[in-house]
Scaffold this motif. Structure first.
Motif, mmCIF file in Angstrom:
data_model
loop_
_atom_site.group_PDB
_atom_site.id
_atom_site.type_symbol
_atom_site.label_atom_id
_atom_site.label_comp_id
_atom_site.label_asym_id
_atom_site.label_seq_id
_atom_site.Cartn_x
_atom_site.Cartn_y
_atom_site.Cartn_z
ATOM 1 N N LYS A 258 0.610 5.204 -3.759
ATOM 2 C CA LYS A 258 0.752 5.112 -5.200
ATOM 3 C C LYS A 258 0.756 3.647 -5.645
ATOM 4 O O LYS A 258 0.150 3.300 -6.646
ATOM 5 N N ALA A 259 1.418 2.786 -4.881
ATOM 6 C CA ALA A 259 1.466 1.366 -5.240
ATOM 7 C C ALA A 259 0.083 0.731 -5.129
ATOM 8 O O ALA A 259 -0.316 -0.044 -5.982
ATOM 9 N N MET A 260 -0.670 1.055 -4.077
ATOM 10 C CA MET A 260 -2.010 0.508 -3.917
ATOM 11 C C MET A 260 -2.937 1.099 -4.980
ATOM 12 O O MET A 260 -3.808 0.412 -5.496
ATOM 13 N N ALA A 261 -2.722 2.345 -5.332
ATOM 14 C CA ALA A 261 -3.555 3.013 -6.320
ATOM 15 C C ALA A 261 -3.362 2.430 -7.715
ATOM 16 O O ALA A 261 -4.182 2.666 -8.589
ATOM 17 N N ARG B 254 -4.510 -11.734 9.879
ATOM 18 C CA ARG B 254 -3.072 -11.557 9.668
ATOM 19 C C ARG B 254 -2.741 -10.217 9.028
ATOM 20 O O ARG B 254 -1.656 -9.688 9.209
ATOM 21 N N VAL B 255 -3.638 -9.710 8.230
ATOM 22 C CA VAL B 255 -3.384 -8.511 7.443
ATOM 23 C C VAL B 255 -3.685 -7.273 8.284
ATOM 24 O O VAL B 255 -4.825 -7.006 8.632
ATOM 25 N N THR B 256 -2.617 -6.528 8.596
ATOM 26 C CA THR B 256 -2.772 -5.324 9.422
ATOM 27 C C THR B 256 -2.133 -4.098 8.773
ATOM 28 O O THR B 256 -2.208 -3.015 9.336
ATOM 29 N N THR B 257 -1.506 -4.261 7.623
ATOM 30 C CA THR B 257 -0.920 -3.139 6.871
ATOM 31 C C THR B 257 -1.116 -3.403 5.383
ATOM 32 O O THR B 257 -1.392 -4.539 4.969
ATOM 33 N N SER B 258 -0.928 -2.379 4.576
ATOM 34 C CA SER B 258 -1.054 -2.576 3.131
ATOM 35 C C SER B 258 0.029 -3.510 2.601
ATOM 36 O O SER B 258 -0.217 -4.286 1.677
ATOM 37 N N ALA B 259 1.214 -3.476 3.181
ATOM 38 C CA ALA B 259 2.284 -4.392 2.751
ATOM 39 C C ALA B 259 1.890 -5.842 3.034
ATOM 40 O O ALA B 259 2.119 -6.735 2.207
ATOM 41 N N LYS B 260 1.281 -6.086 4.180
ATOM 42 C CA LYS B 260 0.842 -7.442 4.522
ATOM 43 C C LYS B 260 -0.318 -7.879 3.626
ATOM 44 O O LYS B 260 -0.428 -9.055 3.275
ATOM 45 N N PRO C 18 1.729 -9.741 -11.202
ATOM 46 C CA PRO C 18 1.766 -8.775 -10.089
ATOM 47 C C PRO C 18 0.730 -7.658 -10.217
ATOM 48 O O PRO C 18 0.116 -7.274 -9.218
ATOM 49 N N GLU C 19 0.505 -7.161 -11.423
ATOM 50 C CA GLU C 19 -0.493 -6.087 -11.569
ATOM 51 C C GLU C 19 -1.903 -6.602 -11.275
ATOM 52 O O GLU C 19 -2.759 -5.851 -10.795
ATOM 53 N N GLU C 20 -2.166 -7.873 -11.532
ATOM 54 C CA GLU C 20 -3.469 -8.443 -11.203
ATOM 55 C C GLU C 20 -3.615 -8.623 -9.696
ATOM 56 O O GLU C 20 -4.703 -8.403 -9.149
ATOM 57 N N GLU C 21 -2.533 -8.983 -9.031
ATOM 58 C CA GLU C 21 -2.556 -9.049 -7.568
ATOM 59 C C GLU C 21 -2.890 -7.673 -6.998
ATOM 60 O O GLU C 21 -3.614 -7.563 -6.008
ATOM 61 N N VAL D 214 -6.655 -7.079 -6.975
ATOM 62 C CA VAL D 214 -7.322 -7.753 -5.860
ATOM 63 C C VAL D 214 -7.045 -7.011 -4.555
ATOM 64 O O VAL D 214 -7.964 -6.768 -3.756
ATOM 65 N N ALA D 215 -5.790 -6.611 -4.339
ATOM 66 C CA ALA D 215 -5.437 -5.873 -3.120
ATOM 67 C C ALA D 215 -6.195 -4.540 -3.059
ATOM 68 O O ALA D 215 -6.671 -4.146 -1.990
ATOM 69 N N ALA D 216 -6.331 -3.862 -4.191
ATOM 70 C CA ALA D 216 -7.063 -2.582 -4.218
ATOM 71 C C ALA D 216 -8.527 -2.801 -3.831
ATOM 72 O O ALA D 216 -9.098 -2.020 -3.056
ATOM 73 N N TYR D 217 -9.133 -3.862 -4.348
ATOM 74 C CA TYR D 217 -10.516 -4.165 -3.994
ATOM 75 C C TYR D 217 -10.652 -4.465 -2.501
ATOM 76 O O TYR D 217 -11.525 -3.920 -1.818
#
Length: 113
Positions: free
Chosen positions: A30-33, A70-76, A94-97, A100-103
């Motif tokens: 849900k957070a990534m979505a 370095r990135v091996t999980t969605s939290a990372k 934070p919502e803009e970050e 980028v994370a979703a992309y």
């Protein structure tokens, strides 16, 4: 921002991501979505690619596909996007970050958690 301060911010962000992951409180789907990958793609092209090209050459995508990433999980992933935001001084909210994370997750990582 001096080198020591950047180092402290990086270590703090990565430590928090690792702790969250180890404690089972990593970001949920849900957070990534919450992010919009299309918006994130444009932000990534505008603010991230040039730095990655300077660091690794080519088109910069090696940042995401190299074996020692370095990135091996969605939290990372979210922690790394936040760190890059701070390092580059892009001023993302934070919502803009999350955009980028979703992309990045859609394009490269494919995390399900």
């Amino acid at each position: 921002m001096n080198r020591h301060t950047r180092w402290i911010l990086m270590v703090t962000a990565l430590t928090a991501a690792l702790a969250a992951s180890d404690l089972g409180i990593a970001q949920t789907p849900k957070a990534m979505a919450a992010g919009d990958a299309a918006i994130g793609a444009a932000m990534h092209q505008k603010d991230c690619v040039a730095c990655h090209v300077r660091r690794l050459g080519g088109d910069g995508s090696t940042m995401y596909t190299r074996a020692e990433r370095r990135v091996t999980t969605s939290a990372k992933l979210k922690a790394q996007v936040a760190l890059c935001n701070s390092e580059l001084g892009t001023g993302y909210f934070p919502e803009e970050e999350e955009h980028v994370a979703a992309y990045l997750n859609l394009q490269y990582y494919k995390f399900k958690d």
